[in-house]
Design a protein around this motif. Structure first.
Motif, PDB file in Angstrom:
ATOM      1  N   ALA A 133      25.730  41.345  41.772  1.00 19.53           N
ATOM      2  CA  ALA A 133      24.462  41.028  42.442  1.00 19.53           C
ATOM      3  C   ALA A 133      24.051  42.080  43.466  1.00 19.53           C
ATOM      4  O   ALA A 133      22.863  42.186  43.778  1.00 19.53           O
ATOM      5  N   SER A 134      25.017  42.831  43.994  1.00 15.27           N
ATOM      6  CA  SER A 134      24.674  43.785  45.069  1.00 15.27           C
ATOM      7  C   SER A 134      24.579  45.219  44.572  1.00 15.27           C
ATOM      8  O   SER A 134      24.032  46.076  45.257  1.00 15.27           O
ATOM      9  N   GLY A 135      25.150  45.466  43.394  1.00 19.12           N
ATOM     10  CA  GLY A 135      25.172  46.843  42.892  1.00 19.12           C
ATOM     11  C   GLY A 135      26.248  47.682  43.557  1.00 19.12           C
ATOM     12  O   GLY A 135      26.203  48.917  43.497  1.00 19.12           O
ATOM     13  N   ALA A 136      27.245  47.027  44.192  1.00 18.41           N
ATOM     14  CA  ALA A 136      28.377  47.793  44.749  1.00 18.41           C
ATOM     15  C   ALA A 136      28.950  48.670  43.645  1.00 18.41           C
ATOM     16  O   ALA A 136      29.036  48.247  42.491  1.00 18.41           O
ATOM     17  N   GLU A 137      29.345  49.889  44.007  1.00 20.21           N
ATOM     18  CA  GLU A 137      29.740  50.854  42.973  1.00 20.21           C
ATOM     19  C   GLU A 137      31.013  50.451  42.248  1.00 20.21           C
ATOM     20  O   GLU A 137      31.186  50.735  41.059  1.00 20.21           O
ATOM     21  N   MET A 138      31.920  49.801  42.950  1.00 20.10           N
ATOM     22  CA  MET A 138      33.233  49.542  42.355  1.00 20.10           C
ATOM     23  C   MET A 138      33.721  48.168  42.770  1.00 20.10           C
ATOM     24  O   MET A 138      33.473  47.752  43.901  1.00 20.10           O
ATOM     25  N   VAL A 139      34.431  47.476  41.867  1.00 19.23           N
ATOM     26  CA  VAL A 139      35.011  46.187  42.250  1.00 19.23           C
ATOM     27  C   VAL A 139      36.422  46.104  41.678  1.00 19.23           C
ATOM     28  O   VAL A 139      36.642  46.438  40.514  1.00 19.23           O
ATOM     29  N   ILE A 140      37.355  45.692  42.535  1.00 20.02           N
ATOM     30  CA  ILE A 140      38.756  45.616  42.113  1.00 20.02           C
ATOM     31  C   ILE A 140      39.207  44.164  42.287  1.00 20.02           C
ATOM     32  O   ILE A 140      39.095  43.589  43.378  1.00 20.02           O
ATOM     33  N   THR A 141      39.689  43.565  41.188  1.00 20.90           N
ATOM     34  CA  THR A 141      40.009  42.132  41.195  1.00 20.90           C
ATOM     35  C   THR A 141      41.469  41.898  40.796  1.00 20.90           C
ATOM     36  O   THR A 141      42.074  42.752  40.140  1.00 20.90           O
ATOM     37  N   PRO A 142      42.014  40.727  41.162  1.00 23.30           N
ATOM     38  CA  PRO A 142      43.433  40.472  40.858  1.00 23.30           C
ATOM     39  C   PRO A 142      43.708  40.407  39.358  1.00 23.30           C
ATOM     40  O   PRO A 142      44.822  40.677  38.931  1.00 23.30           O
ATOM     41  N   GLU A 143      42.705  40.040  38.588  1.00 24.22           N
ATOM     42  CA  GLU A 143      42.913  39.876  37.152  1.00 24.22           C
ATOM     43  C   GLU A 143      43.311  41.190  36.493  1.00 24.22           C
ATOM     44  O   GLU A 143      43.863  41.196  35.380  1.00 24.22           O
ATOM     45  N   GLY A 144      43.042  42.308  37.154  1.00 23.25           N
ATOM     46  CA  GLY A 144      43.408  43.616  36.600  1.00 23.25           C
ATOM     47  C   GLY A 144      44.902  43.922  36.765  1.00 23.25           C
ATOM     48  O   GLY A 144      45.351  44.981  36.325  1.00 23.25           O
ATOM     49  N   GLY A 145      45.651  43.038  37.403  1.00 27.65           N
ATOM     50  CA  GLY A 145      47.086  43.273  37.616  1.00 27.65           C
ATOM     51  C   GLY A 145      47.318  44.033  38.906  1.00 27.65           C
ATOM     52  O   GLY A 145      46.375  44.516  39.540  1.00 27.65           O
ATOM     53  N   PRO A 146      48.598  44.163  39.308  1.00 29.37           N
ATOM     54  CA  PRO A 146      48.909  44.833  40.577  1.00 29.37           C
ATOM     55  C   PRO A 146      48.452  46.283  40.572  1.00 29.37           C
ATOM     56  O   PRO A 146      48.505  46.959  39.553  1.00 29.37           O
ATOM     57  N   LEU A 147      47.994  46.726  41.743  1.00 31.83           N
ATOM     58  CA  LEU A 147      47.495  48.101  41.887  1.00 31.83           C
ATOM     59  C   LEU A 147      48.654  49.044  42.204  1.00 31.83           C
ATOM     60  O   LEU A 147      49.319  48.883  43.227  1.00 31.83           O
ATOM     61  N   THR A 148      48.857  50.010  41.348  1.00 34.05           N
ATOM     62  CA  THR A 148      49.898  51.010  41.602  1.00 34.05           C
ATOM     63  C   THR A 148      49.255  52.184  42.342  1.00 34.05           C
ATOM     64  O   THR A 148      48.022  52.289  42.412  1.00 34.05           O
ATOM     65  N   GLU A 149      50.106  53.083  42.823  1.00 32.02           N
ATOM     66  CA  GLU A 149      49.639  54.313  43.475  1.00 32.02           C
ATOM     67  C   GLU A 149      48.724  55.076  42.501  1.00 32.02           C
ATOM     68  O   GLU A 149      47.646  55.554  42.875  1.00 32.02           O
ATOM     69  N   GLU A 150      49.159  55.141  41.236  1.00 34.41           N
ATOM     70  CA  GLU A 150      48.392  55.899  40.225  1.00 34.41           C
ATOM     71  C   GLU A 150      47.010  55.273  40.027  1.00 34.41           C
ATOM     72  O   GLU A 150      46.005  55.973  39.901  1.00 34.41           O
TER      73      GLU A 150
END
Ligand SMILES: Nc1ncnc2c1ncn2[C@@H]1O[C@H](COP(=O)(O)OP(=O)(O)OP(=O)(O)O)[C@@H](O)[C@H]1O
Ligand SMILES: O=P(O)(O)OC[C@H]1O[C@](O)(CO)[C@@H](O)[C@@H]1O
Length: 381
Positions: A222-239
């Motif tokens: 709804a806002s057009g934010a450039e990027m969205v990171i959600t838990p469903e994508g799994g844990p965030l690694t350094e890479e």
């Protein structure tokens, strides 16, 4: 003195307050009084208030009489202004002017004691002794689990009403409060964009949502934010964090000047981290942008944890309408002699009642994936 009402319906709000709870209270009370001629008792402070009242009465007949007298002597706003009152007989005036207000005039709470069967038993006993015909519980996942247990452990009719900004209930397309929280997040993004543009910055904004990324992804769409990171994508690694930073850097190379990144609070990290995701991401991004020879070493990243800003504020028309539709369904279920306990839900855009423990709507997970794809394809970078 007016006698204590016969077979009233009781209503409480539990868990985190959600915009739309007040609109729901107004609708349940007004439909009760205007359409069904059934009085409604408002229970203050969720299960905690109910348990407190049960403790005060403690199964004693004279205490029960005293409580009933107190309720009939302090109806509506008179009861609401007295913080000592746990149960209030609601009237027209007590729900006037509250529809658009965030929070809940009855108050809400988290009550650990309610996990104990003997505590729930005392609450059931009080409701039975007051002659309550049905209890309506507006709340999130945990509150509805408590309501399910009450339904299993008593003969009372129990109706749940999904009310949580998290939108983490998979049997309903929307819960009360989500539309308003998304609206608030769009407003917040619009404010952060001003600074992001002016200073050519990356703003990392952390949204609520518990384990679910729905609030963040709806707000991104709804806002057009450039990027969205959600838990469903799994844990965030350094890479993975570097890959996101590369994406931003590459957009900057193509002439973009700023970025708004939404990260849902439920995002986990690998290895696990104890700090807020917004700060972890800020550090990872900043380190990447400042590496030796990087093209945008002065690119600044600023984190913000949006927190309870997302829970309050003026309720949207969408939530007010959903509240009225849920209240209507709740009343249908309460008054249907063959109807069972259940939870109001929005399925295929239709308000309905589903049984406690009903399966997830398969479309819900699909719709989250579809929203993510749509967001990606609508993005200009
Ligand atoms: N398993 C359970 N058994 C009995 N009661 C429960 C249970 N889980 C939750 N509750 C009751 O519901 C209350 C609210 O639960 P919780 O804190 O999980 O919020 P919620 O209803 O999920 O709302 P929100 O989504 O806003 O956090 C708890 O404090 C407790 O009183
Ligand atoms: O207000 P509290 O008790 O800190 O709870 C915060 C939690 O409640 C919610 O706002 C609603 O469930 C979550 O998004 C958040 O994790």
């Amino acid at each position: 003195m007016i006698p204590f009402p016969d077979s009233p319906v009781a209503v409480l709000c539990s868990g985190g307050d959600a915009p739309g709870m007040n609109a729901f209270l107004r609708a349940i009370v007004r439909l009760g009084l205007n359409r069904h001629k059934v009085p409604v008792l408002g229970i203050r402070g969720g299960y905690r208030g109910l348990v407190r009242a049960a403790k005060q009465v403690n199964g004693e007949a004279d205490e029960l009489v005293r409580l009933k007298q107190e309720i009939t002597a302090n109806t509506g706003n008179r009861g609401l202004i007295d913080a000592k009152m746990s149960i209030i007989q609601m009237d027209h005036a007590s729900v006037s002017g509250i529809m658009g207000k965030g929070g809940t005039i009855l108050g809400s709470a988290r009550c650990l004691d309610f996990h104990k069967p003997e505590v729930r038993r005392s609450a059931i006993q009080l409701l039975e002794n007051l002659g309550v015909r049905a209890l309506v519980v507006a709340g999130g996942d945990g509150s509805l689990t408590g309501a399910k247990l009450l339904a299993e452990e008593s003969n009372l009719k129990i109706i749940g009403v999904p009310s949580t900004i998290d939108n983490d209930l998979q049997f309903t397309e929307m819960a009360l409060g989500v539309d308003t929280a998304v609206h608030t997040l769009v407003w917040a993004v619009d404010h952060f964009i001003d600074t992001a543009r002016s200073h050519r910055r990356v703003m990392v904004l952390e949204t609520m949502g518990r384990e679910s990324g729905d609030l963040a992804r709806m707000a991104a769409l709804a806002s057009g934010a450039e990027m969205v990171i959600t838990p469903e994508g799994g844990p965030l690694t350094e890479e993975a964090m570097i890959a996101y930073a590369e994406e931003i850097e590459s957009a900057m190379t193509r002439g973009r000047g700023h970025a708004i990144v939404l990260i849902a609070e439920g995002v986990k990290f690998d290895p696990p981290q104890s700090r807020n995701g917004a700060y972890i991401l800020r550090d990872a991004f900043q380190k990447y942008f400042q590496r030796e020879g990087a093209p945008f070493q002065d690119l600044e990243v600023r984190p913000s944890v949006l927190g309870h800003l997302q829970r309050g504020g003026h309720t949207t028309p969408g939530d007010c309408i959903l509240a009225a539709r849920f209240a209507e369904e709740a009343w249908k279920a309460i008054l249907d002699p063959n109807g069972s306990n259940g939870i109001t839900a929005l399925q295929h855009n239709k308000a309905t009642i589903v049984p406690f423990g009903c399966p997830d709507l398969p479309e819900r997970a699909l719709s989250s994936v579809a929203m993510d794809r749509l967001h990606d394809d609508l993005s200009s970078w």
